[in-house]
Design a protein around this motif. Structure first.
Motif, PDB file in Angstrom:
ATOM      1  N   SER A   1      17.420  17.733  -9.849  1.00  0.00           N
ATOM      2  CA  SER A   1      17.585  16.789 -10.988  1.00  0.00           C
ATOM      3  C   SER A   1      17.236  15.464 -10.540  1.00  0.00           C
ATOM      4  CB  SER A   1      18.897  16.642 -10.879  1.00  0.00           C
ATOM      5  OG  SER A   1      19.103  16.357  -9.268  1.00  0.00           O
ATOM      6  N   LYS A   2      16.221  14.685  -9.225  1.00  0.00           N
ATOM      7  CA  LYS A   2      15.429  14.363  -9.428  1.00  0.00           C
ATOM      8  C   LYS A   2      14.534  13.936  -9.356  1.00  0.00           C
ATOM      9  CE  LYS A   2      16.228  14.552  -4.418  1.00  0.00           C
ATOM     10  NZ  LYS A   2      16.657  15.768  -4.688  1.00  0.00           N
ATOM     11  N   GLN A   3      13.764  14.996 -10.214  1.00  0.00           N
ATOM     12  CA  GLN A   3      12.470  14.778 -10.483  1.00  0.00           C
ATOM     13  C   GLN A   3      12.689  14.355 -12.660  1.00  0.00           C
ATOM     14  OE1 GLN A   3       9.902  14.924  -8.828  1.00  0.00           O
ATOM     15  NE2 GLN A   3      11.733  14.583  -6.863  1.00  0.00           N
ATOM     16  N   LEU A   4      13.944  14.591 -12.834  1.00  0.00           N
ATOM     17  CA  LEU A   4      14.159  14.365 -14.340  1.00  0.00           C
ATOM     18  C   LEU A   4      14.705  13.640 -14.655  1.00  0.00           C
ATOM     19  CD1 LEU A   4      15.927  17.523 -14.826  1.00  0.00           C
ATOM     20  CD2 LEU A   4      13.366  17.534 -15.275  1.00  0.00           C
ATOM     21  N   SER A   5      14.313  12.853 -16.078  1.00  0.00           N
ATOM     22  CA  SER A   5      15.281  11.305 -17.000  1.00  0.00           C
ATOM     23  C   SER A   5      16.617  12.033 -17.154  1.00  0.00           C
ATOM     24  CB  SER A   5      14.078  10.816 -17.335  1.00  0.00           C
ATOM     25  OG  SER A   5      14.572  11.722 -18.637  1.00  0.00           O
ATOM     26  N   ALA A   6      17.393  10.700 -16.620  1.00  0.00           N
ATOM     27  CA  ALA A   6      18.459  10.883 -17.406  1.00  0.00           C
ATOM     28  C   ALA A   6      18.947  12.286 -18.111  1.00  0.00           C
ATOM     29  CB  ALA A   6      19.690   9.637 -17.549  1.00  0.00           C
ATOM     30  N   HIS A   7      18.232  11.615 -19.538  1.00  0.00           N
ATOM     31  CA  HIS A   7      17.737  11.968 -20.871  1.00  0.00           C
ATOM     32  C   HIS A   7      17.384  13.587 -20.651  1.00  0.00           C
ATOM     33  CE1 HIS A   7      17.227  12.305 -25.140  1.00  0.00           C
ATOM     34  NE2 HIS A   7      15.711  13.114 -25.277  1.00  0.00           N
ATOM     35  N   LYS A   8      16.827  13.747 -20.370  1.00  0.00           N
ATOM     36  CA  LYS A   8      16.233  15.331 -19.872  1.00  0.00           C
ATOM     37  C   LYS A   8      17.446  15.663 -19.267  1.00  0.00           C
ATOM     38  CE  LYS A   8      13.884  18.599 -20.335  1.00  0.00           C
ATOM     39  NZ  LYS A   8      12.997  19.683 -21.318  1.00  0.00           N
ATOM     40  N   ARG A   9      18.177  15.558 -17.896  1.00  0.00           N
ATOM     41  CA  ARG A   9      19.255  15.803 -17.518  1.00  0.00           C
ATOM     42  C   ARG A   9      20.256  16.687 -18.626  1.00  0.00           C
ATOM     43  NH1 ARG A   9      18.128  12.474 -13.021  1.00  0.00           N
ATOM     44  NH2 ARG A   9      20.016  10.708 -13.996  1.00  0.00           N
ATOM     45  N   GLU A  10      20.796  15.614 -19.490  1.00  0.00           N
ATOM     46  CA  GLU A  10      21.581  15.811 -20.319  1.00  0.00           C
ATOM     47  C   GLU A  10      21.200  16.727 -21.249  1.00  0.00           C
ATOM     48  OE1 GLU A  10      24.259  14.437 -20.738  1.00  0.00           O
ATOM     49  OE2 GLU A  10      24.678  12.372 -19.258  1.00  0.00           O
ATOM     50  N   GLU A  11      20.013  16.838 -21.596  1.00  0.00           N
ATOM     51  CA  GLU A  11      19.351  17.621 -22.298  1.00  0.00           C
ATOM     52  C   GLU A  11      19.765  19.266 -21.327  1.00  0.00           C
ATOM     53  OE1 GLU A  11      15.729  17.705 -23.769  1.00  0.00           O
ATOM     54  OE2 GLU A  11      16.044  15.862 -25.260  1.00  0.00           O
ATOM     55  N   LEU A  12      19.058  19.779 -20.998  1.00  0.00           N
ATOM     56  CA  LEU A  12      19.830  20.712 -19.581  1.00  0.00           C
ATOM     57  C   LEU A  12      20.860  21.502 -19.520  1.00  0.00           C
ATOM     58  CD1 LEU A  12      16.149  19.830 -17.289  1.00  0.00           C
ATOM     59  CD2 LEU A  12      16.449  22.080 -19.577  1.00  0.00           C
ATOM     60  N   VAL A  13      21.696  19.845 -19.342  1.00  0.00           N
ATOM     61  CA  VAL A  13      23.275  20.130 -19.359  1.00  0.00           C
ATOM     62  C   VAL A  13      23.104  21.750 -19.555  1.00  0.00           C
ATOM     63  CG1 VAL A  13      25.192  19.198 -19.460  1.00  0.00           C
ATOM     64  CG2 VAL A  13      24.177  18.390 -17.634  1.00  0.00           C
ATOM     65  N   ALA A  14      23.834  21.064 -21.245  1.00  0.00           N
ATOM     66  CA  ALA A  14      24.071  22.035 -22.482  1.00  0.00           C
ATOM     67  C   ALA A  14      22.663  23.271 -22.699  1.00  0.00           C
ATOM     68  CB  ALA A  14      23.089  21.127 -23.805  1.00  0.00           C
ATOM     69  N   GLU A  15      21.993  23.393 -21.859  1.00  0.00           N
ATOM     70  CA  GLU A  15      21.561  24.720 -22.364  1.00  0.00           C
ATOM     71  C   GLU A  15      21.629  25.360 -21.326  1.00  0.00           C
ATOM     72  OE1 GLU A  15      18.312  25.766 -23.814  1.00  0.00           O
ATOM     73  OE2 GLU A  15      19.174  24.803 -25.284  1.00  0.00           O
ATOM     74  N   ILE A  16      22.141  24.625 -19.991  1.00  0.00           N
ATOM     75  CA  ILE A  16      22.700  25.805 -18.727  1.00  0.00           C
ATOM     76  C   ILE A  16      24.398  26.129 -19.369  1.00  0.00           C
ATOM     77  CG2 ILE A  16      23.406  24.872 -16.053  1.00  0.00           C
ATOM     78  CD1 ILE A  16      21.364  22.723 -15.958  1.00  0.00           C
ATOM     79  N   LYS A  17      24.709  25.129 -20.065  1.00  0.00           N
ATOM     80  CA  LYS A  17      25.861  25.647 -20.420  1.00  0.00           C
ATOM     81  C   LYS A  17      26.632  27.313 -20.986  1.00  0.00           C
ATOM     82  CE  LYS A  17      28.692  21.243 -19.565  1.00  0.00           C
ATOM     83  NZ  LYS A  17      29.377  20.117 -19.745  1.00  0.00           N
ATOM     84  N   ARG A  18      24.557  26.511 -22.109  1.00  0.00           N
ATOM     85  CA  ARG A  18      24.638  28.353 -22.849  1.00  0.00           C
ATOM     86  C   ARG A  18      24.722  29.690 -22.515  1.00  0.00           C
ATOM     87  NH1 ARG A  18      23.426  23.963 -26.774  1.00  0.00           N
ATOM     88  NH2 ARG A  18      20.979  23.771 -26.089  1.00  0.00           N
ATOM     89  N   ASN A  19      23.753  29.094 -21.506  1.00  0.00           N
ATOM     90  CA  ASN A  19      23.307  29.883 -20.276  1.00  0.00           C
ATOM     91  C   ASN A  19      24.145  30.411 -18.993  1.00  0.00           C
ATOM     92  OD1 ASN A  19      20.098  30.768 -21.496  1.00  0.00           O
ATOM     93  ND2 ASN A  19      20.669  28.951 -21.844  1.00  0.00           N
ATOM     94  N   ALA A  20      25.054  30.200 -18.612  1.00  0.00           N
ATOM     95  CA  ALA A  20      25.891  30.798 -18.022  1.00  0.00           C
ATOM     96  C   ALA A  20      27.046  31.508 -17.777  1.00  0.00           C
ATOM     97  CB  ALA A  20      25.886  28.824 -16.946  1.00  0.00           C
ATOM     98  N   ARG A  21      26.839  32.105 -16.633  1.00  0.00           N
ATOM     99  CA  ARG A  21      28.575  32.990 -17.006  1.00  0.00           C
ATOM    100  C   ARG A  21      29.368  31.850 -15.760  1.00  0.00           C
ATOM    101  NH1 ARG A  21      26.704  37.963 -13.382  1.00  0.00           N
ATOM    102  NH2 ARG A  21      28.477  38.945 -13.889  1.00  0.00           N
ATOM    103  N   ALA A  22      29.313  31.838 -15.600  1.00  0.00           N
ATOM    104  CA  ALA A  22      30.959  30.476 -15.189  1.00  0.00           C
ATOM    105  C   ALA A  22      29.918  29.227 -14.043  1.00  0.00           C
ATOM    106  CB  ALA A  22      31.267  31.622 -13.808  1.00  0.00           C
ATOM    107  N   ILE A  23      31.156  27.945 -13.704  1.00  0.00           N
ATOM    108  CA  ILE A  23      30.389  26.575 -13.890  1.00  0.00           C
ATOM    109  C   ILE A  23      31.564  26.426 -12.910  1.00  0.00           C
ATOM    110  CG2 ILE A  23      29.338  24.506 -13.778  1.00  0.00           C
ATOM    111  CD1 ILE A  23      28.333  25.678 -16.381  1.00  0.00           C
TER     112      ILE A  23
END
Length: 255
Positions: free
Chosen positions: A109-131
């Protein structure tokens, strides 16, 4: 067909192409116009960039693939953020990804911009069985020390999962909970599950600090997330210590 299409129209067609086998590529390559050749070169660079992301994703899936081959079915990646700041909680996240997932661009996460992290959070939530997300407060950090408090936050994140994991992949840590696990140094850059957890934890903690900072704007928490920036240190000197400050961390412990 080439003569009938404008450069703009050809660019539109090129942007629709997703495979190197597309017959339109060979046709457009016969077009000598500079604009068409530039569009083809841009398309090629995009394909190379995507191929590199796919390869990186495959490389970062090695640990998960190994565990699946051993029969584990709910592999959980775990990471934390916030061990170094002077203020705020240490936050951990636990993520169990779907069996079929592809979240290109995952990284520490430290290697990513804040905008990219926000995008990836949405992708992770779509691709996760549990968080699951767990915290250890500043007071707990002072009472336990940051290392033990991090373990507490990680276990709380696991406890928040709606699906019980049968194997843990943990970034540079070992938990005494009896579950099969592997400690992976720099795991947030080497494992897709740990990287996903890193991003979830980072976005959650940054939002937590920004919200808290609304009542104490002098400390700049929305920008520094509790780290010891000049602005933050000046606010401590002028405004004092807040309840979320870690009293055992220098320079606060010297005040």
């Amino acid at each position: 067909m080439i003569e009938k299409l404008s450069i703009s129209a050809i660019k539109t067609e090129i942007n629709k192409i997703i495979s190197t086998d597309d017959p339109r590529l060979a046709e457009f390559q016969q077009d000598s116009r500079k604009g068409v050749q530039q569009a083809l070169a841009q398309w090629q660079r995009r394909q190379e960039k995507k191929a590199a992301l796919v390869q990186k994703y495959q490389d970062m899936s090695v640990f998960e693939d190994e565990k699946k081959a051993l029969g584990f079915q709910a592999i959980c990646g775990i990471d934390e953020v916030g061990r170094g700041p002077l203020a705020g909680p240490v936050v951990a996240a636990a993520v169990i990804l779907n069996d079929e997932h592809e979240i290109l661009g995952l990284n520490d996460s430290k290697q990513l911009s804040a905008h990219k992290r926000e995008e990836l959070v949405a992708e992770i939530k779509r691709n996760a069985r549990a968080i699951g997300i767990g915290e250890a407060t500043a007071d707990e950090i002072d009472q336990l020390n940051i290392y033990q408090a991090t373990k507490v936050a990680m276990q709380r994140a696991i406890d928040q999962l709606e699906l019980a994991p049968d194997c843990l992949l943990i970034d540079a840590m070992v938990l005494d909970n009896g579950l099969p696990q592997e400690k992976i140094i720099k795991g947030d850059a080497r494992s897709v599950s740990i990287a996903a957890a890193s991003i979830i934890a980072k976005v959650y903690r940054d939002e937590w600090m920004a919200n808290y900072g609304k009542d104490f704007p002098a400390y700049g928490f929305a920008k520094n997330a509790g780290y010891g920036t000049k602005e933050h240190l000046k606010a401590i000197e002028n405004e004092g210590i807040l309840p979320i400050h870690r009293k055992t961390f220098a320079p606060i412990k010297n005040l």
